[in-house]
Design a protein around this motif. Sequence first.
Motif, mmCIF file in Angstrom:
data_model
loop_
_atom_site.group_PDB
_atom_site.id
_atom_site.type_symbol
_atom_site.label_atom_id
_atom_site.label_comp_id
_atom_site.label_asym_id
_atom_site.label_seq_id
_atom_site.Cartn_x
_atom_site.Cartn_y
_atom_site.Cartn_z
ATOM 1 N N VAL A 190 -2.706 -13.797 -6.698
ATOM 2 C CA VAL A 190 -2.976 -12.878 -7.893
ATOM 3 C C VAL A 190 -1.630 -12.269 -8.129
ATOM 4 C CG1 VAL A 190 -5.336 -12.219 -6.718
ATOM 5 C CG2 VAL A 190 -3.210 -11.053 -5.965
ATOM 6 N N THR A 220 -0.246 -8.299 -9.829
ATOM 7 C CA THR A 220 -0.435 -6.949 -10.040
ATOM 8 C C THR A 220 0.624 -6.494 -11.145
ATOM 9 O OG1 THR A 220 -1.161 -6.689 -7.940
ATOM 10 C CG2 THR A 220 -0.677 -4.670 -8.813
ATOM 11 N N ASP A 221 0.348 -5.527 -11.974
ATOM 12 C CA ASP A 221 1.239 -5.056 -13.105
ATOM 13 C C ASP A 221 1.907 -3.774 -12.332
ATOM 14 O OD1 ASP A 221 0.451 -7.091 -14.842
ATOM 15 O OD2 ASP A 221 -1.121 -5.664 -15.881
ATOM 16 N N ARG A 258 -5.451 -3.733 -10.595
ATOM 17 C CA ARG A 258 -4.279 -4.232 -10.632
ATOM 18 C C ARG A 258 -3.712 -3.955 -11.760
ATOM 19 N NH1 ARG A 258 -3.367 -7.021 -6.341
ATOM 20 N NH2 ARG A 258 -5.097 -7.961 -5.087
ATOM 21 N N THR A 259 -4.098 -3.140 -12.840
ATOM 22 C CA THR A 259 -3.077 -2.776 -14.115
ATOM 23 C C THR A 259 -4.209 -1.434 -14.567
ATOM 24 O OG1 THR A 259 -2.088 -3.316 -16.008
ATOM 25 C CG2 THR A 259 -4.487 -4.095 -15.898
ATOM 26 N N ARG A 294 -7.632 -8.142 -14.097
ATOM 27 C CA ARG A 294 -6.760 -7.193 -13.595
ATOM 28 C C ARG A 294 -7.239 -5.723 -13.541
ATOM 29 N NH1 ARG A 294 -3.176 -10.495 -16.398
ATOM 30 N NH2 ARG A 294 -2.430 -8.545 -17.615
#
Length: 204
Positions: free
Chosen positions: A143, A145-146, A58-59, A53
């Motif tokens: 997927v 995402t954070d 994504r984070t 991620r």
Amino acid sequence: MSTKTRNLLFVNIMNNEDVHYVGKRIKEIRLQKEMKLVDLAIKSGISKGLLSRIENGRTIPSLPVLFNIITTLNENPSSFFETMGQGSNSPFYMLLKKEEYSAIEKEDSVGFNYFSIFSRSFSDFTFNAVLLLLEPDAKREMVTTDGMEFIYLASGNIEYKLGDETISMEEGDSLFFDGRVPHLKINNSEQTARILVIYLLFNK
């Protein structure tokens, strides 16, 4: 390097427009050193999923996690950040011409073409704007995402798989959702879809 210097470096990178490239930089160095993602994750003391991620934007990693990764890669923190923070000198705006959009790699996929537009970190979250050109019959796994995601479908028709639901979207439609729910964009049409994707990533 002292703790104070590390903190200053981290604050600098997390407050400029290149924060999106932290993950990209990690992945570039890892591949240069011919390290597998799972090996870097284990040696850095984090999970393979978290590292994936981070690399895919994504984070946002915490300070200890980021420097564990940099240390494991045998990189000097100053060198790691040296190409970042070279954006506009104006305090009022930042203009990016379309030819300046840079292609970015995310998860293993076919037909998902991402281009970075803008990224900026604030106290509690990081704002990322990207352009996605989604080709017909593009393929990728679902997927997470954070953070939160907002998408605007500028052209084309797509389906958005969000958890157990499938949402049909037409040109001009928009969608806002919790990125922690597994999701996937699907283009079953014969034309490439143009999608503006806004990520609001939670800072650790």
